[in-house]
Design an enzyme around this catalytic site. Structure first.
Site, PDB file in Angstrom:
ATOM      1  CB  ALA A 139      40.064  32.841  43.507  1.00  0.00           C
ATOM      2  N   GLY A 191      36.789  36.332  45.769  1.00  0.00           N
ATOM      3  CA  GLY A 191      36.869  36.993  44.463  1.00  0.00           C
ATOM      4  C   GLY A 191      35.503  37.438  43.943  1.00  0.00           C
ATOM      5  CD  GLU A 197      39.023  39.804  46.508  1.00  0.00           C
ATOM      6  OE1 GLU A 197      38.891  38.627  46.131  1.00  0.00           O
ATOM      7  OE2 GLU A 197      40.082  40.251  46.949  1.00  0.00           O
ATOM      8  CD  GLU A 217      39.425  36.163  50.110  1.00  0.00           C
ATOM      9  OE1 GLU A 217      38.833  36.579  51.135  1.00  0.00           O
ATOM     10  OE2 GLU A 217      39.100  36.488  48.966  1.00  0.00           O
TER      11      GLU A 217
END
Ligand code: CAA
Length: 258
Positions: free
Chosen positions: A64, A109, A112, A132
């Protein structure tokens, strides 16, 4: 689209996340475009399989976008997560088979989004991780849920708690990726696999995908009941008649249902 490239040829869509200057990090605009792009593809009858990759040779998706999250409030963090769920949910549940061609960093992300695809193929230089907790947050684009389902609770906890990156071979060893190939062969390999899948009964592939995804959320007895009902459903299709007749007539099948 400002952040995505879409190319459709021979019944295969290739979606490229295209922000190479920030290693294809996912910001709000990219996630919104991705959701819209996938919503268009899932309705297309001429697309039988999808390959998702990142622009450049260094990174698939480096996570992200941290510059967008740095000043975000808790409510904005939650909204960001929900936006990703919408796009990733489409990938996971669209009728077409989806293949992540992981051509470099697949962090946060990025790991993910690859897990929302049906199949992951990595180049030899790929690196996977959920960094993270090193940023003071948790994986929030599905990582706490999909990683443990894919590689098991113990390994998922180790990766998430340590924030370690692992290389492609280790990702293969623990079942996070299906195959590792040299970078120069990555898209070619994925395309071949997509073409093979597209040559089968595409409606049957979509039903098999549904049975696997829905069945994993059930106990095995109910999963088997679902499978029997769905097998019955495939017996009603033109593709079933054609596939079995072609076998008996010793000729290639021409599938039409989708
Ligand atoms: N967000 C925003 N920008 C990013 C980024 C990210 N996730 N990852 C890389 N970039 C940017 C860098 O800031 C840098 O920009 P500038 O050139 O303007 O400085 C550019 O991309 C190139 O990156 P580096 O110079 O850092 O390249 P490197 O080769 O030295 O390192 C890397 C590569 C190891 C991938 C490193 O960039 C990195 O650690 N990136 C962050 C990875 C990360 O923590 N991802 C998880 C994000 S949180 C998340 O995803 C949460 C969630 O589940 C919702």
């Amino acid at each position: 689209m400002n952040n995505l490239l879409l190319e459709v040829a021979d019944e295969i869509a290739v979606v490229t996340i295209n922000r190479p200057k920030v290693l294809n990090a996912l910001n709000t605009e990219t996630l919104t475009e991705l959701g819209e792009c996938l919503a268009g593809i899932e309705r297309r009858k001429d697309v039988k399989a999808l390959i998702l990759t990142g622009a450049g040779e260094k990174s698939f998706v480096a996570g992200a976008d941290i510059s967008e999250m740095v000043n975000a409030t808790p409510a904005e963090g939650r909204t960001f997560s929900l936006l990703a769920y919408e796009a990733f949910g489409r990938l996971e549940n669209m009728p077409q088979a989806t293949i992540a061609a992981v051509n470099g960093f697949a962090l946060g992300g990025g790991c993910e989004i690859s897990m929302a695809c049906d199949i992951r193929v990595a180049s030899e230089n790929a690196k996977f991780g959920q960094p993270e907790v090193g940023l003071g947050i948790i994986p929030g684009f599905g990582g706490t849920q999909r990683l443990s389902r894919l590689i098991g609770k113990g390994r998922a906890k180790e990766l998430i708690f340590s924030a370690d990156n692992i290389d492609a071979q280790e990702a293969y060893r623990i079942g996070l990726v299906n195959k590792v190939v040299p970078q120069a062969e990555l898209l070619g390999y994925c395309r071949k696999l997509a073409v093979k899948i597209a040559s089968k009964g595409s409606y049957a592939v979509s039903i098999a995908k549904y049975a696997i995804n829905a069945g994993l959320d059930m106990d095995v007895a109910n999963g088997l009941k679902l499978e029997a009902q769905l097998l019955g459903l495939t017996f009603s299709t033109a593709d079933k008649k054609e596939g079995m007749t072609a076998f008996l007539e010793k000729r290639p099948a021409k599938f039409t249902d989708f």
